[in-house]
Design a protein around this motif. Structure first.
Motif, PDB file in Angstrom:
ATOM      1  N   LEU A  83       0.827  -1.199   0.000  1.00 59.45           N
ATOM      2  CA  LEU A  83       0.000   0.000   0.000  1.00 59.45           C
ATOM      3  C   LEU A  83       0.858   1.244   0.000  1.00 59.45           C
ATOM      4  CD1 LEU A  83      -2.840  -1.007   2.488  1.00 59.45           C
ATOM      5  CD2 LEU A  83      -3.034  -0.672   0.008  1.00 59.45           C
ATOM      6  N   LEU A  84       1.955   1.229   0.784  1.00 58.31           N
ATOM      7  CA  LEU A  84       2.831   2.402   0.815  1.00 58.31           C
ATOM      8  C   LEU A  84       3.544   2.604  -0.524  1.00 58.31           C
ATOM      9  CD1 LEU A  84       4.396   2.067   4.375  1.00 58.31           C
ATOM     10  CD2 LEU A  84       2.672   3.709   3.606  1.00 58.31           C
ATOM     11  N   ASN A  85       3.922   1.525  -1.199  1.00 59.28           N
ATOM     12  CA  ASN A  85       4.583   1.639  -2.495  1.00 59.28           C
ATOM     13  C   ASN A  85       3.626   2.033  -3.604  1.00 59.28           C
ATOM     14  OD1 ASN A  85       7.147   1.073  -1.646  1.00 59.28           O
ATOM     15  ND2 ASN A  85       6.984  -1.137  -2.031  1.00 59.28           N
ATOM     16  N   SER A  86       2.365   1.687  -3.490  1.00 59.19           N
ATOM     17  CA  SER A  86       1.418   2.029  -4.549  1.00 59.19           C
ATOM     18  C   SER A  86       1.078   3.527  -4.516  1.00 59.19           C
ATOM     19  CB  SER A  86       0.145   1.200  -4.411  1.00 59.19           C
ATOM     20  OG  SER A  86      -0.547   1.579  -3.244  1.00 59.19           O
ATOM     21  N   ARG A  87       1.220   4.186  -3.393  1.00 68.23           N
ATOM     22  CA  ARG A  87       0.919   5.634  -3.287  1.00 68.23           C
ATOM     23  C   ARG A  87       2.068   6.479  -3.815  1.00 68.23           C
ATOM     24  NH1 ARG A  87      -2.821   6.949   1.715  1.00 68.23           N
ATOM     25  NH2 ARG A  87      -4.138   5.122   1.567  1.00 68.23           N
ATOM     26  N   ALA A  88       3.235   5.888  -3.847  1.00 67.25           N
ATOM     27  CA  ALA A  88       4.390   6.717  -4.261  1.00 67.25           C
ATOM     28  C   ALA A  88       4.468   6.921  -5.738  1.00 67.25           C
ATOM     29  CB  ALA A  88       5.679   6.063  -3.774  1.00 67.25           C
TER      30      ALA A  88
END
Length: 88
Positions: A83-88
């Motif tokens: 989830l954190l990588n998909s927002r970046a």
């Protein structure tokens, strides 16, 4: 043919039989001193395989426990990192 038999046995058949008889007497005497009998050896081998069979399946059960325990930590961390990588 006799040469092939001698080569296989390592010596003449008569000498090989005498050697085997002498070694068998010595080994039998030593086993008798220690109280070891052929049935004890066979029982030990059988018990070894039974224990291996039963403990082997118990180990597989523990692996499943370890898998579930690890998954309770790894799966949520994986989801959070995705989830954190998909927002970046």
């Amino acid at each position: 043919m006799a040469d092939g038999i001698n080569r296989f046995l390592g010596d003449s058949p008569a000498r090989t039989v005498v050697k085997l008889v002498v070694v068998s007497l010595i080994v039998g005497f030593v086993m008798s001193i220690f109280g070891i009998y052929p049935i004890d050896i066979l029982d030990g081998v059988r018990d070894f395989f039974f224990d291996l069979w039963h403990k082997g399946f118990a180990a597989l059960g523990r692996i499943g426990d370890y898998l579930l325990l690890g998954a309770t930590v790894v799966i949520p961390v994986f989801i959070v990192l995705r989830l954190l990588n998909s927002r970046a």
